[in-house]
Design a protein around this motif. Structure first.
Motif, PDB file in Angstrom:
ATOM      1  N   UNK A  18       2.409   5.384 -12.493  1.00 33.80           N
ATOM      2  CA  UNK A  18       1.811   5.760 -14.222  1.00 33.80           C
ATOM      3  C   UNK A  18       1.348   4.946 -14.841  1.00 33.80           C
ATOM      4  N   UNK A  19       0.826   3.823 -14.190  1.00 34.77           N
ATOM      5  CA  UNK A  19       0.025   2.656 -14.790  1.00 34.77           C
ATOM      6  C   UNK A  19      -1.176   2.249 -14.026  1.00 34.77           C
ATOM      7  N   UNK A  20      -1.625   2.127 -14.707  1.00 33.93           N
ATOM      8  CA  UNK A  20      -3.412   1.790 -14.379  1.00 33.93           C
ATOM      9  C   UNK A  20      -3.655   0.660 -13.245  1.00 33.93           C
ATOM     10  N   UNK A  21      -3.695   0.367 -11.768  1.00 31.56           N
ATOM     11  CA  UNK A  21      -3.473  -0.546 -11.038  1.00 31.56           C
ATOM     12  C   UNK A  21      -5.334  -0.814 -10.873  1.00 31.56           C
ATOM     13  N   UNK A  22      -6.192   0.020 -11.370  1.00 33.29           N
ATOM     14  CA  UNK A  22      -7.303  -0.142 -11.297  1.00 33.29           C
ATOM     15  C   UNK A  22      -8.027  -1.001 -12.690  1.00 33.29           C
ATOM     16  N   UNK A  23      -7.185  -1.311 -13.757  1.00 32.29           N
ATOM     17  CA  UNK A  23      -7.905  -2.249 -14.747  1.00 32.29           C
ATOM     18  C   UNK A  23      -7.672  -3.136 -15.006  1.00 32.29           C
ATOM     19  N   UNK A  24      -9.163  -3.347 -14.993  1.00 35.44           N
ATOM     20  CA  UNK A  24      -9.336  -5.249 -14.878  1.00 35.44           C
ATOM     21  C   UNK A  24      -7.908  -6.151 -15.645  1.00 35.44           C
ATOM     22  N   UNK A  25      -6.957  -5.727 -16.923  1.00 35.04           N
ATOM     23  CA  UNK A  25      -6.670  -6.312 -17.453  1.00 35.04           C
ATOM     24  C   UNK A  25      -4.753  -6.545 -16.593  1.00 35.04           C
ATOM     25  N   UNK A  26      -4.529  -5.310 -15.165  1.00 33.88           N
ATOM     26  CA  UNK A  26      -3.717  -4.959 -15.470  1.00 33.88           C
ATOM     27  C   UNK A  26      -3.246  -6.079 -14.049  1.00 33.88           C
ATOM     28  N   UNK A  27      -2.162  -6.774 -13.933  1.00 30.18           N
ATOM     29  CA  UNK A  27      -1.893  -7.723 -13.262  1.00 30.18           C
ATOM     30  C   UNK A  27      -1.512  -7.307 -11.694  1.00 30.18           C
ATOM     31  N   UNK A  28      -1.865  -7.974 -10.976  1.00 28.85           N
ATOM     32  CA  UNK A  28      -1.429  -7.682  -9.222  1.00 28.85           C
ATOM     33  C   UNK A  28      -2.109  -6.372  -9.061  1.00 28.85           C
ATOM     34  N   UNK A  29      -3.274  -5.446  -9.512  1.00 31.33           N
ATOM     35  CA  UNK A  29      -3.556  -4.423  -9.966  1.00 31.33           C
ATOM     36  C   UNK A  29      -4.245  -4.284  -7.852  1.00 31.33           C
ATOM     37  N   UNK A  30      -5.542  -5.308  -7.439  1.00 28.56           N
ATOM     38  CA  UNK A  30      -6.018  -4.836  -6.666  1.00 28.56           C
ATOM     39  C   UNK A  30      -4.933  -5.057  -5.399  1.00 28.56           C
ATOM     40  N   UNK A  31      -3.501  -6.196  -5.600  1.00 35.59           N
ATOM     41  CA  UNK A  31      -2.582  -6.300  -3.923  1.00 35.59           C
ATOM     42  C   UNK A  31      -2.210  -4.658  -4.170  1.00 35.59           C
ATOM     43  N   UNK A  32      -2.116  -3.795  -4.847  1.00 36.79           N
ATOM     44  CA  UNK A  32      -1.332  -2.785  -5.046  1.00 36.79           C
ATOM     45  C   UNK A  32      -2.135  -1.871  -3.896  1.00 36.79           C
ATOM     46  N   UNK A  33      -3.593  -2.146  -4.761  1.00 35.77           N
ATOM     47  CA  UNK A  33      -4.649  -0.909  -3.286  1.00 35.77           C
ATOM     48  C   UNK A  33      -4.351  -1.643  -2.611  1.00 35.77           C
ATOM     49  N   UNK A  34      -4.600  -2.445  -2.188  1.00 36.87           N
ATOM     50  CA  UNK A  34      -4.589  -3.755  -0.517  1.00 36.87           C
ATOM     51  C   UNK A  34      -3.737  -2.591  -0.047  1.00 36.87           C
ATOM     52  N   UNK A  35      -2.210  -3.267  -1.017  1.00 35.00           N
ATOM     53  CA  UNK A  35      -1.216  -2.525   0.278  1.00 35.00           C
ATOM     54  C   UNK A  35      -1.116  -1.173   0.266  1.00 35.00           C
ATOM     55  N   UNK A  36      -1.707  -0.126  -0.865  1.00 34.89           N
ATOM     56  CA  UNK A  36      -1.885   1.257  -0.133  1.00 34.89           C
ATOM     57  C   UNK A  36      -2.667   1.532   0.668  1.00 34.89           C
ATOM     58  N   UNK A  37      -4.247   0.562   0.891  1.00 36.35           N
ATOM     59  CA  UNK A  37      -4.970   0.883   1.629  1.00 36.35           C
ATOM     60  C   UNK A  37      -4.647   0.802   3.104  1.00 36.35           C
ATOM     61  N   UNK A  38      -3.912  -1.105   3.320  1.00 36.44           N
ATOM     62  CA  UNK A  38      -2.765  -0.716   4.643  1.00 36.44           C
ATOM     63  C   UNK A  38      -1.958   0.531   5.504  1.00 36.44           C
ATOM     64  N   UNK A  39      -1.757   1.075   4.249  1.00 33.72           N
ATOM     65  CA  UNK A  39      -0.451   2.153   4.777  1.00 33.72           C
ATOM     66  C   UNK A  39      -1.754   3.531   5.122  1.00 33.72           C
ATOM     67  N   UNK A  40      -2.977   3.174   4.588  1.00 33.46           N
ATOM     68  CA  UNK A  40      -4.352   4.271   5.009  1.00 33.46           C
ATOM     69  C   UNK A  40      -5.019   4.120   6.314  1.00 33.46           C
ATOM     70  N   UNK A  41      -4.752   2.223   6.880  1.00 31.92           N
ATOM     71  CA  UNK A  41      -5.141   1.727   8.248  1.00 31.92           C
ATOM     72  C   UNK A  41      -3.773   2.697   8.799  1.00 31.92           C
ATOM     73  N   UNK A  42      -2.325   2.395   8.447  1.00 29.22           N
ATOM     74  CA  UNK A  42      -1.612   2.621   9.272  1.00 29.22           C
ATOM     75  C   UNK A  42      -0.377   3.449   9.225  1.00 29.22           C
ATOM     76  N   UNK A  43      -0.564   4.683   8.955  1.00 34.58           N
ATOM     77  CA  UNK A  43      -0.120   5.915   8.350  1.00 34.58           C
ATOM     78  C   UNK A  43       1.539   6.149   9.019  1.00 34.58           C
ATOM     79  N   UNK A  44       2.925   5.860   8.034  1.00 36.33           N
ATOM     80  CA  UNK A  44       3.375   5.233   8.606  1.00 36.33           C
ATOM     81  C   UNK A  44       3.952   7.932   9.329  1.00 36.33           C
TER      82      UNK A  44
END
Lengths: 190, 315
Positions: free
Chosen positions: A164-190
């Protein structure tokens, strides 16, 4: 890695594209009426947010339903994308009792790969009039805020995630980490 | 991977060269965006480019002289148009912020087309950046505000657009400007419609004078405080004129004066922002100076809103 952003008309759609680009992903913003057959070869999809009521109005969500039914790789729905994901897969979304705009705090109560390496409470940026009111069957709620019960959810078996919140917004803490975790899943979908 | 300014410059110079076969004018306000676009276009087109700066009468203190100096330094061929009367005439009686923005956008194009034809230009280069077209809306996207250079353009336009910075945000434009050696790379954002959108209600020369003086005080005091280490320089900081009159007392005399709001925010890209935590003694100096030095103002307030729910500018 190739991950596209489905444009549902959000103010921060282009920010999602920027965050992905900065993380080294080959990315494009595509209109939400793009046939799923044209998304072949992608490693993941981000369903962007949109204007009020967009997430609960299937007319405006173009082919988002098709993506949720037939796209083969991980999907991250953000704001309207998250609300539509719930509604389309058997849950519901409706106007929020208390809409949230700007700064808020989320609390993670169900650990998940999406939040790997993150603290349990952190500051996020919100901008929503609607919210997920009924979780779809097969989904687990992962995080909440004071005024919104479903700040994050995921499918039990399929790689479908909603925020519901916006990880892409500069002011969100750890936003880029959430994307990084999502990308790990994209790389290695379970 | 971060933004690669050098690669971007090389790529865009090539793109502009291909996109503009003939002559072009560039709309240049002297801000970071349009100055960066002007230097890129000038590298691509050389003397086939004419930069046009319009003094709308809605500029900040000493702005026109400063912009002229910048363009001279950068050796960009340019013309300066003095058009304050035209803008004030067009804005007379207008109070709706969206109408103001559309009128100003249309007026800009009218002036650019007037300059383009003797020069023989068919293209208009603009320093449009991502938030401009995002916030202007269209199709699924809601319109937050009409950016004069996007949704403020007239429906029928003779000039064809070229917008090399469309996919960049301010921080990326600054990186590009630094790589190009542009002095104004760190200048704070200033909207194209100028002080017109920092006056709530009708735009008059008197109100422009008030907000211009008040803004100069805000800028001086905040820059001094930041230079002394008392605070971090905000991303953007300015004054807003409010047509709200309140009671005051000046030398045992009742006054009924206007209000100035001080706005200062921290941001990276302008798409979200937090209000700046300015030390109280800095706010105090700003307040005392504005209420003493700017005639007609007896109250100063500080804006505590983030974006969202507010926007950075008030209109």
């Amino acid at each position: 890695m190739r991950v596209s952003v489905i444009d549902n008309g959000g103010q921060w759609t282009h920010r999602e594209w920027r965050v992905l680009k900065y993380l080294g992903v080959e990315t494009k913003i595509v209109p939400n009426d793009t046939p799923v057959s044209q998304l072949n070869g992608l490693d993941g999809l981000v369903l962007s947010g949109g204007a009020p009521r967009v997430g609960i109005d299937p007319e405006k969500m173009g082919r988002n339903g098709e993506y949720l039914d037939a796209f083969y790789a991980p999907i991250l729905g953000i704001c309207a994308g998250h609300q539509f994901m719930a509604k389309h897969l058997g849950g519901d979304a409706a106007p929020a009792k208390v809409p949230e705009f700007g700064k808020s705090v989320v609390e993670i109560h169900q650990p998940d790969v999406l939040f790997q390496g993150l603290p349990n409470r952190f500051e996020v940026w919100e901008s929503h009039n609607d919210e997920v009111t009924i979780l779809p069957r097969d989904f687990v709620a992962l995080a909440s805020s004071q005024n919104c019960d479903v700040q994050a959810m995921r499918h039990r078996d399929r790689p479908l995630f909603g925020l519901q919140f916006h990880p892409e917004v500069e002011d969100t803490q750890f936003g880029a980490d959430i994307f990084r975790n999502f990308l790990k899943l994209c790389e290695n979908p379970k | 991977m971060m933004f690669d300014a050098k690669a971007f410059i090389a790529e865009q110079v090539g793109t502009i060269r291909k996109a503009v076969p003939g002559k072009a004018i560039i709309a240049c306000s002297g801000g970071v965006d349009s100055t960066t676009a002007a230097v890129l276009a000038s590298r691509a087109l050389g003397d086939r480019l004419l930069a046009v700066y319009v003094d709308t009468g809605l500029m900040r203190k000493d702005e026109t002289a400063d912009v002229s100096k910048t363009l001279n330094e950068l050796a960009v061929q340019h013309r300066i148009l003095l058009a304050a009367d035209e803008f004030f005439d067009a804005l007379r009686g207008i109070t709706d912020p969206e109408r103001k923005r559309i009128i100003i956008g249309n007026k800009f194009i009218e002036l650019f087309e007037r300059e383009a034809s003797p020069f023989g230009a068919e293209y208009l280069v603009q320093g449009t950046i991502a938030p401009d077209w995002i916030e202007s809306g269209g199709q699924l996207r809601d319109r937050i505000k009409t950016h004069h250079n996007v949704a403020g353009l007239p429906e029928r336009m003779k000039l064809r657009l070229c917008e090399p910075l469309r996919d960049l945000y301010k921080d990326e434009v600054r990186a590009t400007a630094r790589a190009l050696g542009i002095r104004v790379a760190e200048r704070q954002p200033f909207p194209g419609p100028g002080l017109a959108v920092r006056i709530v209600g009708e735009v008059t020369p008197e109100r422009v004078a008030i907000v211009r003086e008040a803004s100069a005080i805000v800028e001086t005091e905040i820059q001094a405080a930041a230079a002394s280490g008392a605070m971090v320089l905000p991303w953007q900081y300015f004054a807003v004129f409010l047509p709200v009159q309140t009671v005051g007392v000046h030398g045992d005399l009742r006054v009924y004066g206007h209000t100035v709001a001080v706005r200062a925010v921290h941001s990276v890209d302008g798409m979200s922002a937090t209000y700046s935590k300015i030390p109280h003694d800095v706010l105090d100096r700003i307040s005392v100076r504005i209420t003493n030095e700017v005639k007609g103002v007896n109250r100063v307030v500080y804006d505590l809103s983030n974006k969202p729910p507010a926007t950075i500018e008030w209109e």
